[in-house]
Design a protein around this motif. Structure first.
Motif, PDB file in Angstrom:
ATOM      1  N   ILE A 100     -11.270   7.064 -73.261  1.00  0.00           N
ATOM      2  CA  ILE A 100     -10.760   8.402 -72.922  1.00  0.00           C
ATOM      3  C   ILE A 100     -11.640   9.056 -71.866  1.00  0.00           C
ATOM      4  O   ILE A 100     -11.142   9.660 -70.896  1.00  0.00           O
ATOM      5  N   LEU A 101     -12.953   8.927 -72.029  1.00  0.00           N
ATOM      6  CA  LEU A 101     -13.870   9.564 -71.084  1.00  0.00           C
ATOM      7  C   LEU A 101     -13.745   8.961 -69.684  1.00  0.00           C
ATOM      8  O   LEU A 101     -13.749   9.689 -68.683  1.00  0.00           O
ATOM      9  N   LYS A 102     -13.631   7.629 -69.608  1.00  0.00           N
ATOM     10  CA  LYS A 102     -13.486   6.985 -68.301  1.00  0.00           C
ATOM     11  C   LYS A 102     -12.143   7.317 -67.660  1.00  0.00           C
ATOM     12  O   LYS A 102     -12.042   7.446 -66.441  1.00  0.00           O
ATOM     13  N   ALA A 103     -11.112   7.423 -68.487  1.00  0.00           N
ATOM     14  CA  ALA A 103      -9.804   7.800 -67.958  1.00  0.00           C
ATOM     15  C   ALA A 103      -9.842   9.222 -67.397  1.00  0.00           C
ATOM     16  O   ALA A 103      -9.228   9.508 -66.345  1.00  0.00           O
ATOM     17  N   TRP A 104     -10.578  10.116 -68.043  1.00  0.00           N
ATOM     18  CA  TRP A 104     -10.702  11.497 -67.553  1.00  0.00           C
ATOM     19  C   TRP A 104     -11.428  11.537 -66.207  1.00  0.00           C
ATOM     20  O   TRP A 104     -11.110  12.368 -65.345  1.00  0.00           O
ATOM     21  N   GLU A 105     -12.392  10.617 -66.031  1.00  0.00           N
ATOM     22  CA  GLU A 105     -13.104  10.565 -64.758  1.00  0.00           C
ATOM     23  C   GLU A 105     -12.182  10.174 -63.610  1.00  0.00           C
ATOM     24  O   GLU A 105     -12.428  10.548 -62.456  1.00  0.00           O
ATOM     25  N   ARG A 106     -11.107   9.469 -63.916  1.00  0.00           N
ATOM     26  CA  ARG A 106     -10.165   9.027 -62.882  1.00  0.00           C
ATOM     27  C   ARG A 106      -8.884   9.859 -62.908  1.00  0.00           C
ATOM     28  O   ARG A 106      -7.834   9.427 -62.451  1.00  0.00           O
ATOM     29  N   ARG A 107      -8.974  11.085 -63.406  1.00  0.00           N
ATOM     30  CA  ARG A 107      -7.794  11.931 -63.574  1.00  0.00           C
ATOM     31  C   ARG A 107      -7.140  12.326 -62.254  1.00  0.00           C
ATOM     32  O   ARG A 107      -5.945  12.641 -62.216  1.00  0.00           O
ATOM     33  N   ASP A 108      -7.918  12.333 -61.161  1.00  0.00           N
ATOM     34  CA  ASP A 108      -7.360  12.756 -59.875  1.00  0.00           C
ATOM     35  C   ASP A 108      -6.620  11.637 -59.152  1.00  0.00           C
ATOM     36  O   ASP A 108      -6.014  11.880 -58.100  1.00  0.00           O
ATOM     37  N   ASP A 109      -6.691  10.419 -59.699  1.00  0.00           N
ATOM     38  CA  ASP A 109      -5.986   9.292 -59.094  1.00  0.00           C
ATOM     39  C   ASP A 109      -4.537   9.304 -59.592  1.00  0.00           C
ATOM     40  O   ASP A 109      -4.255   8.998 -60.750  1.00  0.00           O
ATOM     41  N   VAL A 110      -3.615   9.648 -58.693  1.00  0.00           N
ATOM     42  CA  VAL A 110      -2.216   9.797 -59.079  1.00  0.00           C
ATOM     43  C   VAL A 110      -1.607   8.469 -59.512  1.00  0.00           C
ATOM     44  O   VAL A 110      -0.741   8.434 -60.393  1.00  0.00           O
ATOM     45  N   ASN A 111      -2.045   7.383 -58.925  1.00  0.00           N
ATOM     46  CA  ASN A 111      -1.462   6.063 -59.212  1.00  0.00           C
ATOM     47  C   ASN A 111      -2.098   5.367 -60.414  1.00  0.00           C
ATOM     48  O   ASN A 111      -1.716   4.247 -60.745  1.00  0.00           O
ATOM     49  N   PHE A 112      -3.045   6.023 -61.051  1.00  0.00           N
ATOM     50  CA  PHE A 112      -3.743   5.405 -62.180  1.00  0.00           C
ATOM     51  C   PHE A 112      -3.121   5.828 -63.498  1.00  0.00           C
ATOM     52  O   PHE A 112      -2.718   6.984 -63.677  1.00  0.00           O
ATOM     53  N   HIS A 113      -3.054   4.862 -64.441  1.00  0.00           N
ATOM     54  CA  HIS A 113      -2.586   5.162 -65.793  1.00  0.00           C
ATOM     55  C   HIS A 113      -3.522   4.495 -66.791  1.00  0.00           C
ATOM     56  O   HIS A 113      -3.879   3.322 -66.645  1.00  0.00           O
ATOM     57  N   ALA A 114      -3.915   5.231 -67.806  1.00  0.00           N
ATOM     58  CA  ALA A 114      -4.902   4.742 -68.773  1.00  0.00           C
ATOM     59  C   ALA A 114      -4.382   3.595 -69.613  1.00  0.00           C
ATOM     60  O   ALA A 114      -5.172   2.868 -70.227  1.00  0.00           O
ATOM     61  N   GLY A 115      -3.072   3.406 -69.657  1.00  0.00           N
ATOM     62  CA  GLY A 115      -2.512   2.337 -70.464  1.00  0.00           C
ATOM     63  C   GLY A 115      -2.502   0.982 -69.779  1.00  0.00           C
ATOM     64  O   GLY A 115      -2.099  -0.010 -70.409  1.00  0.00           O
ATOM     65  N   ASP A 116      -2.952   0.929 -68.524  1.00  0.00           N
ATOM     66  CA  ASP A 116      -2.987  -0.351 -67.828  1.00  0.00           C
ATOM     67  C   ASP A 116      -3.898  -1.319 -68.564  1.00  0.00           C
ATOM     68  O   ASP A 116      -5.054  -0.990 -68.885  1.00  0.00           O
ATOM     69  N   GLU A 117      -3.402  -2.535 -68.827  1.00  0.00           N
ATOM     70  CA  GLU A 117      -4.147  -3.505 -69.625  1.00  0.00           C
ATOM     71  C   GLU A 117      -5.466  -3.889 -68.966  1.00  0.00           C
ATOM     72  O   GLU A 117      -6.485  -4.049 -69.635  1.00  0.00           O
ATOM     73  N   GLU A 118      -5.447  -4.025 -67.656  1.00  0.00           N
ATOM     74  CA  GLU A 118      -6.656  -4.418 -66.951  1.00  0.00           C
ATOM     75  C   GLU A 118      -7.764  -3.390 -67.131  1.00  0.00           C
ATOM     76  O   GLU A 118      -8.945  -3.738 -67.230  1.00  0.00           O
TER      77      GLU A 118
END
Length: 876
Positions: A213-231
């Motif tokens: 969750i914390l790492k996903a929040w750090e990338r919150r400004d990336d519009v093309n990013f989704h935290a559910g990506d398996e990679e």
């Protein structure tokens, strides 16, 4: 609409940590996030249309990309640095949405307090990229990083930490559920304990750490990013041994170091056995018979399968299925009790030794083929009775008299023929081979191909195909061969054809074998590579290789069996042919069958089968005088050489220095030659030292029924024994030896021997062939082997044998030797024949001819004198 959202937010504040009730309500009414346009269309007849107004606050107002995005979706906006002028009161003409770049600023706190709609710049950019209106959310929504994700938490003790994580999930568009259900997409776990964790493992739900969750929040400004990506989320999987402190009992140092390294790699720690901080003690159940201490209630004592299963699933396995239980073998206790019995009388000792050998070999006897299915067979001699060495001719005769003979029934014999014995061995090895192929398919190939594996596929389909190749085809053809052999043996007669069965399937063998054998090296390399690169595959192999069906053999060791099978079958067919009379039609058929197998093997690339061990066979041939020519074979390789001293009367006299050459399918037994008085000269005049060893026997490994590890006592040190059963014998023989020198480790030598015995007869349980035994029960002793009296006694015995041989009146008659010699002479030259008769008495003349001339001698003479020496100047 604004009223509804304000009312809901007021309720949501009290449910920030436990918001499952709120989430379910939102999911049912607003589908979590509803577009404003869609909401207006659905309620067009019921609700008045309210225009959406966007207010860009502070830095957001100076972002040109945001302004352009709002223009693209036809949404009006204004810019301001003060939110107070818009935040006081309500405006019925506009639905105001505030865009903030920081969700921890005073402006955010002010708007949140007054329950206004707040979004972040990524939400606007996301909607503009998809040409959609702004999403409606009752909570502040900074980005769509966790849109459509439903999370559940477990194992958290710090409520403030959990509250912060819940807020971040909401800011990224995710929802939280209190109870775990099928609607939960991800479980955020602080430990591997608890019911939620166990349910997530069973359902295959990803289990992640709070760092996700914390790492996903750090990338919150990336519009093309989704935290559910398996990679992305793979990096944050909860390791299977998190919060676990392991200890390991009963493993070798190498294996223990490997397991400790993997424990650290998968999130756990390890301590020595007995440490009170340990949560788990992993036990090698096959070696550990007693625990060194009584475990506490908080300590899980589990089998090694739990350890490797956790790594394979990439999640901590449930301990209840893998708890260690003490394993006692009643059969082994019975064998030990038999070995402990001794009697003073010599005849009773021999009888006890015979019973002991029978008991020792009972557990390793291959399951015989089924009895005859005809009703009359129940009254005839059963296969089990034929295998029972305790049967006497009288009992067999009684059984024969009680049965009613028929045309199709086999007459009951007190002693089965050698042809039947070897045919039975062919069937038994074929049956074991089919079982091993079935093990490869059932334990390895099919589970790897299974869909819906926990944690996803272990290997790619291309890798599975490379590893197993044509194993299914080989399994099918050998299953049919086994069934045909079984039918033949259940209705046996000497005229039944064994060769026809092999000829029947020769074309299928040609199709099935070359593709697998030629690419075996590639298969082995794929296994090694995947095991190094994929921890789950390594764990998968560890789990299955530890099962009894595998006999603790690796997958590579099991897959090499097809490479070895055809040469082994060819040898058995040769042996059957040897015991088949010339007037039997099957003799010609067997020759054709052997040729068909050679044809199969010619399709196999010779380079794949050549090893350094094959080259060493030539050294053995030159080192052993009288070594059989059939030792040279393209499939055979030298495995081990051991220097020993004979302790019994077989296969040579006690005290003889014996060298054992272990090949992959046979055992060459040679003794040290006695005094040598000459050297060998080749026709070219080159002088070569005489062979230092004398051939005694070349024994197929299939004749070894049990390997006995003799316990060290005061009268017996560093000794072992072999329980041997030749096909022509009705009783077991005991060969006992003492290892000479310290360079050979007895345990390693015995394990290697048992492994190749199991390979030869296609058995997986190699370790079951070893039996630790008291030497007194077998009347074996190494005492006084080096004493002067013992050496003198052996010297007198050898001299006595030489004198007896020289003056014996029971030697082979001269006429017998003449006939054998004449059988090898040209039949059309009478003068040569007469000349040979005059000179046949000379030993030098006999020495000039090779040992194959001896094949026409009587069987007993052939057994007594295996081959002629290369040079008659060598003393025996």
């Amino acid at each position: 609409m604004a009223d509804s959202s304000i009312l809901t937010l007021g309720t949501a504040r009290s449910l920030l940590v436990d918001s499952s009730v709120y989430d379910s309500r939102i999911a049912e009414t607003t589908k979590d996030h509803v577009f404003l346009g869609m909401g207006c269309e659905d309620g067009e007849d019921m609700l008045p249309k309210v225009e959406t107004r966007v207010v860009l606050v502070g830095e957001a107002g100076r972002n040109r990309e945001l302004a352009k995005a709002l223009q693209d979706i036809n949404t009006p906006f204004i810019m301001t640095d003060s939110v107070q002028e818009f935040g006081d009161g309500e405006n019925t003409e506009f639905e105001t949405v505030f865009v903030l770049t920081q969700f921890d600023s005073p402006e955010y706190n002010y708007l949140y307090k007054h329950e206004h709609r707040i979004v972040g710049p990524p939400v606007v950019l996301h909607c503009a990229a998809k040409d959609e209106p702004l999403q409606f959310s009752c909570r502040p929504l900074y980005s769509t990083t966790m849109l459509n994700l439903s999370l559940c938490f477990t194992g958290f003790r710090n409520k403030e930490e959990m509250k912060n994580l819940v807020n971040l999930v909401h800011h990224m568009g995710g929802t939280i559920r209190k109870d775990f259900s099928t609607k939960v997409t991800h479980l955020v776990a602080y430990s591997t304990h608890g019911e939620k964790y166990r349910l997530a493992v069973c359902m295959g739900t990803p289990i992640l750490t709070p760092s996700w969750i914390l790492k996903a929040w750090e990338r919150r400004d990336d519009v093309n990013f989704h935290a559910g990506d398996e990679e992305f989320r793979t990096e944050f999987k909860v390791p299977p041994f998190q919060d676990c402190v392991l200890s390991f009992l009963g493993f070798s140092e190498e294996e223990k170091a490997n397991m400790e390294e993997r424990t650290l790699k998968h999130g756990g720690t390890y301590l020595e056995v007995g440490n009170e901080r340990c949560t788990h003690m992993v036990v090698e159940e096959n070696l550990v018979k007693e625990l060194p201490f009584s475990p506490s209630k908080n300590l899980f004592v589990v089998k090694q399968e739990w350890f490797w299963g956790s790594i394979q699933m990439d999640a901590r396995a449930g301990e209840s299925m893998y708890l260690y239980e003490k394993n006692d073998s009643p059969a082994m206790k019975k064998a030990v009790s038999l070995l402990s019995l001794t009697t003073p009388n010599s005849n009773r000792k021999r009888r006890r030794l015979k019973d002991t050998l029978a008991q020792l070999t009972k557990e390793t006897e291959i399951s015989p083929f089924p009895p005859r299915k005809r009703p009359s067979a129940e009254h005839s001699l059963s296969i089990g009775s034929l295998l029972d060495i305790s049967n006497t001719p009288e009992t067999c005769k009684a059984l024969a008299e009680s049965s009613k003979p028929s045309k199709s029934s086999t007459p009951v014999l007190s002693k089965q023929s050698a042809r039947w014995q070897v045919s039975k061995e062919l069937y038994q090895t074929e049956s074991n081979y089919v079982d091993i192929l079935s093990t490869i398919l059932q334990l390895f190939k099919h589970p790897l191909e299974k869909e819906g594996q926990v944690g996803g596929p272990i290997l790619a389909q291309e890798e599975i195909k490379t590893i197993f190749g044509s194993i299914p085809d080989i399994y099918e053809v050998h299953t049919r061969i086994k069934n045909d052999l079984e039918e033949l043996l259940t209705d046996w007669s000497e005229n039944r054809s064994v060769g026809n069965i092999i000829l029947k399937y020769s074309k299928e063998l040609v199709k099935a074998y070359p593709p697998f054998v030629n690419f075996f090296e590639m298969s082995k390399e794929t296994i090694v590579r995947c095991e190094k690169q994929k921890p789950r595959f390594h764990a998968f192999l560890k789990i299955n290789q530890a099962k009894p069906e595998c006999g603790r053999q690796t997958l590579v060791e099991l897959l090499i069996r097809p490479v070895q099978r055809l040469p082994s079958v060819a040898l058995l067919l040769n042996d059957i042919k040897k015991h088949t009379s010339d007037d039997n039609p099957d003799k010609i058929t067997l020759e054709k069958a052997i040729e068909s197998l050679k044809e199969v093997m010619t399709h196999i690339n010779e380079d794949k089968r050549k090893t350094e061990g094959q080259k060493q066979i030539f050294d053995v041939v030159y080192e052993v005088d009288g070594c059989p020519a059939n030792l040279l074979s393209s499939h055979r390789s030298l495995v081990y050489r051991v220097e020993t001293i004979a302790l019994g009367d077989q296969p040579c006299d006690r005290g003889e220095n014996v060298t054992l050459f272990l090949f992959n399918d046979c055992l060459e037994i040679a003794r040290k030659r006695h005094k040598v008085i000459n050297t060998f000269k080749s026709p070219l005049g080159q002088t070569r030292p005489p062979p230092p060893l004398k051939h005694i026997a070349l024994m197929p490994l299939s004749q070894i029924r049990r390997v006995l590890d003799l316990q060290d006592t005061e009268e017996c040190v560093n000794a072992f024994a072999l329980v041997v059963r030749p096909p022509t014998e009705q009783e077991n023989l005991l060969f006992s030896f003492q290892l000479a020198g310290e360079e050979t480790v007895k345990s390693a030598w015995l394990r290697t021997l048992c492994r190749h015995v199991a390979n030869t007869i296609c058995r997986a349980d190699a370790e079951d062939f070893i039996q630790c035994t008291d030497p007194d029960s077998l009347q074996v002793s190494t005492k006084d082997m080096d004493s002067t009296l013992s050496k003198a006694s052996r010297a007198i015995k050898k001299t006595s044998k030489k004198v007896t041989r020289a003056f014996s009146f029971t030697k082979t008659p001269k006429r017998v030797i003449q006939r054998a010699f004449m059988a090898n002479s040209p039949s059309d030259e009478k003068s040569q024949r007469l000349s040979c008769e005059n000179r046949v008495g000379s030993s030098t003349t006999l020495a000039a001819h090779h040992s194959p001339s001896m094949v026409h001698l009587p069987t007993m003479f052939e057994r007594k004198y295996h081959t002629f020496s290369r040079s008659t100047t060598h003393l025996f």
